[in-house]
Design an enzyme around this catalytic site. Sequence first.
Site, short mmCIF file in Angstrom:
data_model
loop_
_atom_site.label_atom_id
_atom_site.label_comp_id
_atom_site.label_asym_id
_atom_site.label_seq_id
_atom_site.Cartn_x
_atom_site.Cartn_y
_atom_site.Cartn_z
N LYS A 127 -4.36 4.10 -0.29
CA LYS A 127 -4.57 3.04 -1.26
C LYS A 127 -5.36 1.97 -0.56
O LYS A 127 -5.25 1.80 0.64
CB LYS A 127 -3.23 2.48 -1.74
CG LYS A 127 -2.47 3.47 -2.58
CD LYS A 127 -1.32 2.79 -3.25
CE LYS A 127 -0.16 3.74 -3.42
NZ LYS A 127 1.08 3.01 -3.63
N HIS A 137 -5.41 -4.13 0.27
CA HIS A 137 -5.72 -5.24 -0.65
C HIS A 137 -5.56 -6.59 0.04
O HIS A 137 -5.18 -6.66 1.20
CB HIS A 137 -4.91 -5.12 -1.94
CG HIS A 137 -3.43 -5.16 -1.74
ND1 HIS A 137 -2.77 -6.28 -1.32
CD2 HIS A 137 -2.48 -4.19 -1.89
CE1 HIS A 137 -1.47 -6.01 -1.24
NE2 HIS A 137 -1.28 -4.76 -1.57
N HIS A 176 -2.57 -7.50 2.00
CA HIS A 176 -2.52 -6.97 3.36
C HIS A 176 -3.41 -7.81 4.29
O HIS A 176 -3.09 -7.99 5.46
CB HIS A 176 -2.98 -5.51 3.40
CG HIS A 176 -2.14 -4.59 2.58
ND1 HIS A 176 -2.64 -3.84 1.55
CD2 HIS A 176 -0.80 -4.33 2.62
CE1 HIS A 176 -1.66 -3.14 1.00
NE2 HIS A 176 -0.53 -3.42 1.63
N1 ARG Z 1 3.51 -1.07 2.63
C1 ARG Z 1 4.11 -2.14 1.89
C2 ARG Z 1 3.15 -2.60 0.79
O1 ARG Z 1 1.96 -2.43 0.90
C3 ARG Z 1 4.45 -3.32 2.74
C4 ARG Z 1 5.50 -3.04 3.78
C5 ARG Z 1 6.24 -4.28 4.15
N2 ARG Z 1 7.21 -4.07 5.17
C6 ARG Z 1 8.43 -3.60 5.00
N3 ARG Z 1 9.18 -3.45 6.06
N4 ARG Z 1 8.92 -3.31 3.82
O2 ARG Z 1 3.60 -3.19 -0.17
#
Ligand code: ARG
Length: 577
Positions: free
Chosen positions: A132, A135, A138
């Site tokens: 994905k 974005h 991030h």
């Molecule tokens: N991959 C997740 C997202 O893009 C964020 C992860 C955040 N960290 C966690 N430990 N949940 O939404």
Amino acid sequence: LETVHILDEYRHAIANELARITGLDSQFCFNLVENKFPKDASTGDFSIAVPRMKLPGVPAEIAKDLESKFTVNSTFASVKAAGVFLKFYVSSNYFRDRLLPRVLSQGEKYGHNSVGFGKVSIVEFSSPNIAKPFHVGHLRSTIVGNFIDNIQQANGWTTVTINYLGDWGKQYGLLAVGFNKYGDEAKLAADPIRHLFEVYVKINADATADATVHDEARAYFSKMEDGDKAALGLWRKFVDLSIVKYREIYGRVNVGFDIYSGESQYSATSPATKLVGAKMRELGLLKEDQGAQVIDLNEHKLGVAIIEKRDGGLMYLSRDVAAAIARQKEFKFDNMIYVVGSQQDFHFKQLFKILEMMGVPWAEKCQHVNFGMIKSKDGNMSTRKGTVVFLEDILDNVQESMLDVMKRNEAKYAQIQNPTHVADVIGITAVMVQDMSARRNKDYEFNWDRMLAFEGDTGPYLQYAHTRLCSIERKADFEVPATVDVSQLTEPVALTLLDVIAMYPDIVREVGSSLEPCTIVSYAFRLSHAVSNCIEALYVMNQPQEIASARLALYKAARITLGNALRSLGVIPLERM
Ligand code: ARG
């Protein structure tokens, strides 16, 4: 490392004197003095609200009385009663004499302290999802997380940075099904992130039209969960190639991770998750709800958290519980920070509550550092439905725009040795500074023009201030001598600059607990404005040697401090532009 916190010195000086006059406890008095620098160091003051001292009598009269009894010393030039407040005016000579030698000798360590000495902090940030697009959420997590890592280190912590990739779940089964249908090995090797996304979009469209694609995906994912070698092999390739590409892009923004981890480490069959499941069962936390295993958090107003689905699959939340426990086991962290957008506030509240219910003594050491959204008028930054933007595209875009801006000044542009590199660094600085200019939890609008301007409070302006200082040092035909006579610096602009330089260690320490990058950003602007005022008025060239030396020392100290502030933001300070 000798760190002197000017702020504390002032607070102590006030507290000791007040304690002497009133017989109150000096620590009590210390706490009454605001733990913050006055807005304007040259005319500013510290103040105390007399009623808070809880002395018998009329506060305004007590203020008058204290004013008359307070002995003005080398730290304070004067003390004044103003209604129920006592105001203390600092005498700036107090620290100036000692400041420059300290900054010059400490160099890149100036401003650092050892508050976190011997303690481990985990900073988890960025954490994009494979297949994905990366974005803007991030992007913010990357910028703010990297900053938090830097600032924690400046405060003496040992940090472990983790990129917790989204790489597990039914959608990765879907991705594999898609790859088998549309995938291209060569494209995958050349640009895995883009190619996987292409595949992902196509297969998602298929799945919308034909529900059996979902069944295929589910079947594929359950093979992955069961440890099927072939199924895992393909998935592993996606992850590994993506990480290679991520590393390259992160390198461009000067960000690195100690660990690339991911949700896949906490699959339903992993030992870590099994242990957690057993523990939850043993504690009687799990309840059955329509075939699923849930934890009821209603009593904490946090709804019902699904831990295990009816088909035995785990949730994002369940994996986070297992990850936290595994990290504590491995790193014995004293602090764990998750840098994730505010959309996930609820998720982290649930996570921390569950950890607390599981009785882990370190639950309170986990912290969600959240942030607001980036908005965009032109739609350029959006990723859902609108134009898809990868981090790389954002960076390329910014670099290109910066080059355009630079080319407008032809004479200057001709002198730059590596314009594309310089444009890249300034462009990235622009994005970072824009991102960190306001308090974290505020949304902000991505504004290309404002961000890239050389005037106003922008990243390019900060870089410009730094390069001007570097140029003064280059052009001077002498080195800063071992001892400089600071009394040669008499002009108000010079004294203000000294004062601002002196505040830096306190700013670093304050931000070490607030984790608000905007405090460093506004400090960097304040410093740059003070620098600019000085540069316009105080020359180094063609001056009597004593004066030239003192000024050069001042500029060098300013360059060191500004460089340190920029580095703590994650920005590479430029020497020329
Ligand atoms: N991959 C997740 C997202 O893009 C964020 C992860 C955040 N960290 C966690 N430990 N949940 O939404």
